[in-house]
Design a protein around this motif. Structure first.
Motif, mmCIF file in Angstrom:
data_model
loop_
_atom_site.group_PDB
_atom_site.id
_atom_site.type_symbol
_atom_site.label_atom_id
_atom_site.label_comp_id
_atom_site.label_asym_id
_atom_site.label_seq_id
_atom_site.Cartn_x
_atom_site.Cartn_y
_atom_site.Cartn_z
ATOM 1 N N THR A 10 -27.625 -35.714 26.484
ATOM 2 C CA THR A 10 -26.988 -35.304 25.238
ATOM 3 C C THR A 10 -28.007 -35.329 24.110
ATOM 4 O OG1 THR A 10 -25.190 -35.737 23.675
ATOM 5 C CG2 THR A 10 -26.153 -37.653 24.734
ATOM 6 N N VAL A 11 -27.911 -34.341 23.247
ATOM 7 C CA VAL A 11 -28.716 -34.282 22.030
ATOM 8 C C VAL A 11 -27.741 -34.234 20.870
ATOM 9 C CG1 VAL A 11 -30.369 -32.946 20.675
ATOM 10 C CG2 VAL A 11 -30.602 -33.047 23.148
ATOM 11 N N VAL A 12 -27.996 -35.070 19.878
ATOM 12 C CA VAL A 12 -27.146 -35.083 18.693
ATOM 13 C C VAL A 12 -28.039 -35.032 17.461
ATOM 14 C CG1 VAL A 12 -26.968 -37.603 18.689
ATOM 15 C CG2 VAL A 12 -25.240 -36.283 17.530
ATOM 16 N N LEU A 65 -31.991 -37.928 21.533
ATOM 17 C CA LEU A 65 -31.741 -37.475 22.902
ATOM 18 C C LEU A 65 -31.422 -38.695 23.746
ATOM 19 C CD1 LEU A 65 -32.164 -35.238 25.240
ATOM 20 C CD2 LEU A 65 -34.378 -36.317 25.475
ATOM 21 N N VAL A 66 -30.340 -38.633 24.521
ATOM 22 C CA VAL A 66 -29.959 -39.733 25.404
ATOM 23 C C VAL A 66 -29.692 -39.161 26.794
ATOM 24 C CG1 VAL A 66 -28.319 -41.603 25.837
ATOM 25 C CG2 VAL A 66 -28.881 -40.976 23.495
ATOM 26 N N GLU A 67 -30.330 -39.753 27.805
ATOM 27 C CA GLU A 67 -30.049 -39.419 29.198
ATOM 28 C C GLU A 67 -29.224 -40.561 29.771
ATOM 29 O OE1 GLU A 67 -33.742 -38.702 31.218
ATOM 30 O OE2 GLU A 67 -34.420 -37.334 29.650
ATOM 31 N N PHE A 68 -28.141 -40.219 30.480
ATOM 32 C CA PHE A 68 -27.254 -41.258 30.997
ATOM 33 C C PHE A 68 -26.534 -40.791 32.249
ATOM 34 C CE2 PHE A 68 -24.748 -38.690 28.112
ATOM 35 C CZ PHE A 68 -23.471 -38.649 28.671
ATOM 36 N N PRO A 75 -18.024 -37.356 29.436
ATOM 37 C CA PRO A 75 -18.637 -36.405 28.487
ATOM 38 C C PRO A 75 -17.635 -35.669 27.590
ATOM 39 C CG PRO A 75 -19.761 -36.274 30.561
ATOM 40 C CD PRO A 75 -18.565 -37.164 30.780
ATOM 41 N N ALA A 76 -16.462 -35.363 28.099
ATOM 42 C CA ALA A 76 -15.450 -34.703 27.264
ATOM 43 C C ALA A 76 -15.006 -35.625 26.130
ATOM 44 C CB ALA A 76 -14.258 -34.281 28.109
ATOM 45 N N GLU A 77 -14.840 -36.908 26.431
ATOM 46 C CA GLU A 77 -14.457 -37.882 25.400
ATOM 47 C C GLU A 77 -15.589 -38.074 24.392
ATOM 48 O OE1 GLU A 77 -12.290 -40.814 23.304
ATOM 49 O OE2 GLU A 77 -11.710 -39.152 24.575
ATOM 50 N N LEU A 78 -16.834 -38.122 24.875
ATOM 51 C CA LEU A 78 -17.988 -38.254 23.990
ATOM 52 C C LEU A 78 -18.079 -37.058 23.049
ATOM 53 C CD1 LEU A 78 -20.552 -39.809 23.195
ATOM 54 C CD2 LEU A 78 -21.747 -38.567 24.994
ATOM 55 N N ASP A 79 -17.846 -35.864 23.563
ATOM 56 C CA ASP A 79 -17.879 -34.651 22.741
ATOM 57 C C ASP A 79 -16.781 -34.703 21.676
ATOM 58 O OD1 ASP A 79 -19.017 -32.092 22.125
ATOM 59 O OD2 ASP A 79 -17.213 -31.188 23.007
ATOM 60 N N ARG A 80 -15.611 -35.190 22.036
ATOM 61 C CA ARG A 80 -14.513 -35.317 21.073
ATOM 62 C C ARG A 80 -14.897 -36.276 19.945
ATOM 63 N NH1 ARG A 80 -10.465 -38.425 19.515
ATOM 64 N NH2 ARG A 80 -11.032 -40.160 20.880
ATOM 65 N N ILE A 93 -23.956 -31.665 25.172
ATOM 66 C CA ILE A 93 -23.994 -32.499 26.372
ATOM 67 C C ILE A 93 -24.138 -31.558 27.557
ATOM 68 C CG2 ILE A 93 -22.770 -34.191 27.780
ATOM 69 C CD1 ILE A 93 -21.083 -34.796 25.237
ATOM 70 N N ILE A 94 -25.121 -31.838 28.416
ATOM 71 C CA ILE A 94 -25.307 -31.014 29.607
ATOM 72 C C ILE A 94 -25.363 -31.905 30.847
ATOM 73 C CG2 ILE A 94 -26.502 -29.149 28.408
ATOM 74 C CD1 ILE A 94 -29.105 -30.228 29.646
ATOM 75 N N ALA A 95 -24.920 -31.354 31.970
ATOM 76 C CA ALA A 95 -25.045 -32.047 33.251
ATOM 77 C C ALA A 95 -26.409 -31.663 33.821
ATOM 78 C CB ALA A 95 -23.931 -31.626 34.199
#
Length: 96
Positions: A10-12, A65-68, A75-80, A93-95
């Protein structure tokens, strides 16, 4: 049955008008949120960078940038949460 996990990245981009304390608080908030719901493998704070185009009249942003690894539902909850957090200009967020 084994626990299903996947690798994500994910990049924010945070608004620089939050100030150093506000940015640091958001960085810690998201690091702890991700670590509670998965395992962080790498965190790379790129710092303040010029944006390619203005977002909400801002020309600079603070990149992280975070790799996890986590369950596929997280990821859907994180995006929300990204979308409802003040100070987040953009996120992705990418897989892997």
């Amino acid at each position: 049955m084994p626990k299903v996990t996947a690798n994500y990245e994910t990049v924010v981009i945070f608004n620089t008008k939050l100030g150093e304390e506000g940015i640091a608080a958001n960085v810690e908030k998201f690091k702890s949120l991700i670590s509670e719901n998965g395992t962080i493998t790498n965190v790379d704070e790129w710092g303040k960078r010029k944006l390619a185009y203005a977002i909400e009249d801002e020309t600079e942003g603070y990149y992280m940038l975070v790799e996890f690894t986590s369950a596929p539902e997280f990821p859907a909850e994180l995006d929300r949460i990204y979308k409802i957090t003040d100070g987040v200009l953009r996120s992705m967020i990418i897989a892997k």
